[in-house]
Design an enzyme around this catalytic site. Structure first.
Site, short mmCIF file in Angstrom:
data_model
loop_
_atom_site.label_atom_id
_atom_site.label_comp_id
_atom_site.label_asym_id
_atom_site.label_seq_id
_atom_site.Cartn_x
_atom_site.Cartn_y
_atom_site.Cartn_z
N HIS A 138 0.80 -1.22 0.00
CA HIS A 138 0.00 0.00 0.00
C HIS A 138 0.84 1.27 0.00
CE1 HIS A 138 0.73 1.20 4.24
NE2 HIS A 138 0.91 -0.10 4.41
N HIS A 147 11.98 -1.04 -13.00
CA HIS A 147 11.77 -2.47 -13.22
C HIS A 147 11.84 -3.17 -11.87
CE1 HIS A 147 12.93 -6.35 -15.67
NE2 HIS A 147 12.04 -6.60 -14.72
#
Length: 216
Positions: A138, A147
Protein backbone atom coordinates in the site's frame (compact mmCIF):
# COMPACT_ATOMS: atom_id res chain seq x y z
CA UNK A 1 -7.92 2.36 -11.97
CA UNK A 2 -8.49 1.88 -15.69
CA UNK A 3 -9.25 -1.43 -17.40
CA UNK A 4 -6.41 -3.91 -17.77
CA UNK A 5 -5.99 -3.02 -21.44
CA UNK A 6 -7.01 0.27 -23.01
CA UNK A 7 -6.79 -0.95 -26.61
CA UNK A 8 -7.72 -4.04 -28.64
CA UNK A 9 -4.69 -3.56 -30.89
CA UNK A 10 -1.13 -2.85 -29.76
CA UNK A 11 2.18 -2.19 -31.48
CA UNK A 12 5.34 -3.41 -29.77
CA UNK A 13 8.80 -1.93 -29.88
CA UNK A 14 11.16 -4.81 -29.13
CA UNK A 15 11.20 -8.42 -30.32
CA UNK A 16 13.48 -10.21 -27.82
CA UNK A 17 12.75 -12.34 -24.78
CA UNK A 18 10.99 -9.60 -22.81
CA UNK A 19 8.74 -9.01 -25.80
CA UNK A 20 7.69 -12.65 -25.80
CA UNK A 21 6.38 -12.35 -22.24
CA UNK A 22 4.46 -9.18 -23.08
CA UNK A 23 3.00 -10.90 -26.14
CA UNK A 24 1.77 -13.68 -23.86
CA UNK A 25 0.08 -11.17 -21.56
CA UNK A 26 -1.62 -9.44 -24.49
CA UNK A 27 -2.69 -12.70 -26.09
CA UNK A 28 -4.36 -13.89 -22.88
CA UNK A 29 -6.18 -10.55 -22.66
CA UNK A 30 -7.50 -10.87 -26.20
CA UNK A 31 -5.39 -8.01 -27.57
CA UNK A 32 -4.10 -8.20 -31.14
CA UNK A 33 -0.42 -7.43 -31.76
CA UNK A 34 -0.59 -5.66 -35.10
CA UNK A 35 3.07 -4.60 -35.57
CA UNK A 36 6.46 -5.35 -34.01
CA UNK A 37 9.48 -3.05 -34.45
CA UNK A 38 13.10 -3.53 -33.46
CA UNK A 39 16.55 -2.26 -34.41
CA UNK A 40 17.36 -5.90 -35.22
CA UNK A 41 14.67 -7.27 -37.56
CA UNK A 42 16.27 -10.74 -37.40
CA UNK A 43 15.09 -11.32 -33.82
CA UNK A 44 12.56 -14.10 -33.40
CA UNK A 45 9.27 -13.77 -31.59
CA UNK A 46 7.64 -17.23 -31.57
CA UNK A 47 4.29 -16.19 -30.10
CA UNK A 48 3.48 -14.18 -33.23
CA UNK A 49 5.10 -16.02 -36.13
CA UNK A 50 2.97 -14.29 -38.74
CA UNK A 51 4.22 -10.82 -37.84
CA UNK A 52 7.34 -9.42 -39.49
CA UNK A 53 9.77 -7.54 -37.26
CA UNK A 54 10.41 -4.19 -38.92
CA UNK A 55 13.44 -1.96 -38.49
CA UNK A 56 12.42 1.33 -36.84
CA UNK A 57 14.48 3.51 -39.18
CA UNK A 58 12.25 2.64 -42.12
CA UNK A 59 8.83 2.37 -40.51
CA UNK A 60 8.35 4.81 -37.66
CA UNK A 61 8.31 8.12 -39.52
CA UNK A 62 4.83 8.85 -38.16
CA UNK A 63 4.59 6.84 -34.92
CA UNK A 64 1.63 8.89 -33.67
CA UNK A 65 -0.62 7.15 -36.22
CA UNK A 66 -2.14 3.72 -35.65
CA UNK A 67 -2.45 1.55 -32.56
CA UNK A 68 -0.74 2.54 -29.29
CA UNK A 69 2.69 1.20 -28.37
CA UNK A 70 4.23 -0.78 -25.55
CA UNK A 71 8.03 -0.70 -25.34
CA UNK A 72 8.83 -4.40 -24.95
CA UNK A 73 12.41 -4.02 -23.67
CA UNK A 74 13.57 -4.89 -20.15
CA UNK A 75 16.47 -2.44 -19.89
CA UNK A 76 15.26 0.72 -18.13
CA UNK A 77 17.58 3.16 -19.89
CA UNK A 78 16.67 1.78 -23.31
CA UNK A 79 12.95 2.13 -22.54
CA UNK A 80 13.58 5.72 -21.49
CA UNK A 81 15.48 6.51 -24.69
CA UNK A 82 12.93 4.82 -26.94
CA UNK A 83 9.99 6.56 -25.25
CA UNK A 84 11.64 9.90 -26.04
CA UNK A 85 12.26 8.80 -29.63
CA UNK A 86 8.75 7.53 -30.34
CA UNK A 87 6.79 10.50 -28.98
CA UNK A 88 3.53 8.64 -29.54
CA UNK A 89 0.64 7.23 -27.56
CA UNK A 90 1.19 4.25 -25.28
CA UNK A 91 -1.02 1.71 -23.58
CA UNK A 92 -0.56 -0.70 -20.66
CA UNK A 93 -0.71 -4.49 -20.34
CA UNK A 94 -1.79 -6.21 -17.12
CA UNK A 95 -1.89 -9.99 -16.83
CA UNK A 96 -5.32 -11.34 -15.95
CA UNK A 97 -3.93 -13.06 -12.83
CA UNK A 98 -2.41 -9.86 -11.40
CA UNK A 99 -4.20 -8.53 -8.31
CA UNK A 100 -4.85 -4.82 -8.57
CA UNK A 101 -6.47 -2.76 -5.86
CA UNK A 102 -9.07 -0.45 -7.46
CA UNK A 103 -7.47 2.55 -5.75
CA UNK A 104 -4.10 1.97 -7.40
CA UNK A 105 -3.06 4.00 -10.46
CA UNK A 106 -1.04 2.64 -13.36
CA UNK A 107 0.73 4.80 -15.96
CA UNK A 108 0.75 4.33 -19.73
CA UNK A 109 3.34 1.97 -21.16
CA UNK A 110 3.50 -0.07 -17.93
CA UNK A 111 3.38 -3.87 -17.93
CA UNK A 112 2.31 -6.00 -14.95
CA UNK A 113 3.00 -9.71 -15.15
CA UNK A 114 1.39 -12.90 -13.86
CA UNK A 115 0.73 -13.10 -10.14
CA UNK A 116 1.93 -9.60 -9.31
CA UNK A 117 0.10 -7.75 -6.53
CA UNK A 118 -0.45 -3.98 -6.39
CA UNK A 119 -2.10 -2.85 -3.15
CA UNK A 120 -4.22 0.15 -2.15
CA UNK A 121 -3.27 3.72 -3.02
CA UNK A 122 -0.12 2.76 -4.89
CA UNK A 123 0.92 4.94 -7.82
CA UNK A 124 2.87 3.26 -10.62
CA UNK A 125 4.39 5.57 -13.24
CA UNK A 126 4.90 5.24 -16.99
CA UNK A 127 6.84 2.46 -18.72
CA UNK A 128 7.28 0.48 -15.50
CA UNK A 129 7.74 -3.31 -15.34
CA UNK A 130 6.18 -5.13 -12.39
CA UNK A 131 7.46 -8.63 -13.03
CA UNK A 132 6.14 -12.09 -12.20
CA UNK A 133 4.94 -12.54 -8.58
CA UNK A 134 6.32 -9.17 -7.46
CA UNK A 135 4.47 -7.62 -4.50
CA UNK A 136 3.99 -3.86 -4.17
CA UNK A 137 2.16 -2.97 -0.97
CA UNK A 138 0.00 0.00 0.00
CA UNK A 139 0.86 3.65 -0.62
CA UNK A 140 3.94 2.97 -2.73
CA UNK A 141 5.15 5.46 -5.33
CA UNK A 142 6.90 3.81 -8.27
CA UNK A 143 8.33 6.38 -10.67
CA UNK A 144 8.72 6.07 -14.46
CA UNK A 145 10.97 3.44 -16.10
CA UNK A 146 11.39 1.31 -12.94
CA UNK A 147 11.77 -2.47 -13.22
CA UNK A 148 10.67 -4.55 -10.22
CA UNK A 149 11.93 -8.09 -10.83
CA UNK A 150 10.22 -11.44 -10.07
CA UNK A 151 9.41 -12.15 -6.40
CA UNK A 152 10.60 -8.76 -5.17
CA UNK A 153 8.60 -7.49 -2.17
CA UNK A 154 8.04 -3.81 -1.45
CA UNK A 155 6.38 -3.10 1.89
CA UNK A 156 4.09 -0.14 2.55
CA UNK A 157 4.99 3.52 1.95
CA UNK A 158 8.04 2.74 -0.20
CA UNK A 159 9.14 5.14 -2.94
CA UNK A 160 11.28 4.00 -5.88
CA UNK A 161 12.93 6.65 -8.06
CA UNK A 162 12.97 6.88 -11.84
CA UNK A 163 14.84 4.18 -13.73
CA UNK A 164 15.73 2.04 -10.71
CA UNK A 165 16.03 -1.73 -11.05
CA UNK A 166 14.90 -3.85 -8.08
CA UNK A 167 16.47 -7.31 -8.39
CA UNK A 168 14.70 -10.64 -8.09
CA UNK A 169 13.69 -11.54 -4.54
CA UNK A 170 14.77 -8.22 -3.04
CA UNK A 171 12.89 -6.99 0.04
CA UNK A 172 12.29 -3.31 0.82
CA UNK A 173 11.06 -2.56 4.36
CA UNK A 174 8.33 0.06 5.01
CA UNK A 175 8.91 3.78 4.48
CA UNK A 176 12.20 3.40 2.60
CA UNK A 177 12.97 5.80 -0.23
CA UNK A 178 15.15 4.51 -3.06
CA UNK A 179 16.69 7.10 -5.36
CA UNK A 180 16.65 7.32 -9.15
CA UNK A 181 18.65 5.05 -11.46
CA UNK A 182 19.72 2.73 -8.66
CA UNK A 183 20.40 -0.99 -8.91
CA UNK A 184 19.21 -3.17 -6.02
CA UNK A 185 20.83 -6.59 -6.23
CA UNK A 186 18.86 -9.83 -6.27
CA UNK A 187 17.98 -11.01 -2.78
CA UNK A 188 19.03 -7.77 -1.11
CA UNK A 189 17.23 -6.54 2.01
CA UNK A 190 16.93 -2.76 2.08
CA UNK A 191 16.56 -1.32 5.58
CA UNK A 192 17.29 2.37 4.94
CA UNK A 193 17.08 5.03 2.25
CA UNK A 194 19.24 4.60 -0.85
CA UNK A 195 20.85 7.58 -2.65
CA UNK A 196 20.49 8.27 -6.36
CA UNK A 197 22.57 6.07 -8.71
CA UNK A 198 23.64 3.65 -5.96
CA UNK A 199 24.33 -0.05 -6.53
CA UNK A 200 23.21 -1.92 -3.41
CA UNK A 201 23.66 -5.60 -2.54
CA UNK A 202 23.40 -7.88 0.48
CA UNK A 203 21.46 -8.37 3.70
CA UNK A 204 21.41 -5.78 5.05
CA UNK A 205 21.86 -3.87 1.82
CA UNK A 206 25.03 -1.83 1.43
CA UNK A 207 26.18 0.55 -1.31
CA UNK A 208 29.09 -1.00 -3.22
CA UNK A 209 29.44 1.58 -6.00
CA UNK A 210 27.65 4.33 -7.92
CA UNK A 211 26.24 4.10 -11.45
CA UNK A 212 28.50 6.92 -12.62
CA UNK A 213 27.69 6.38 -16.30
CA UNK A 214 24.06 7.34 -15.59
CA UNK A 215 24.90 10.56 -13.76
CA UNK A 216 24.26 13.56 -16.01
Amino acid sequence: MTDKNDSKQVRLYGAGGHSQVIQSVLKQNGVEICEVFDDNPCLSHPLSKNITVTNRKNSLDFPHEGAPFIIAIGDNKQRNNIAEFLKTKFTKAIHRTAIMDPNSRIGDGTVIYAGAVIQANTIVGKHVIINTLASVDHDNIIHDFVHISPNAALCGLVEVGEGTHIGAGAVIIPKVKIGKWCTIGAGSVILKDVPDYAVVVGNPGRVIKMNRQLIV
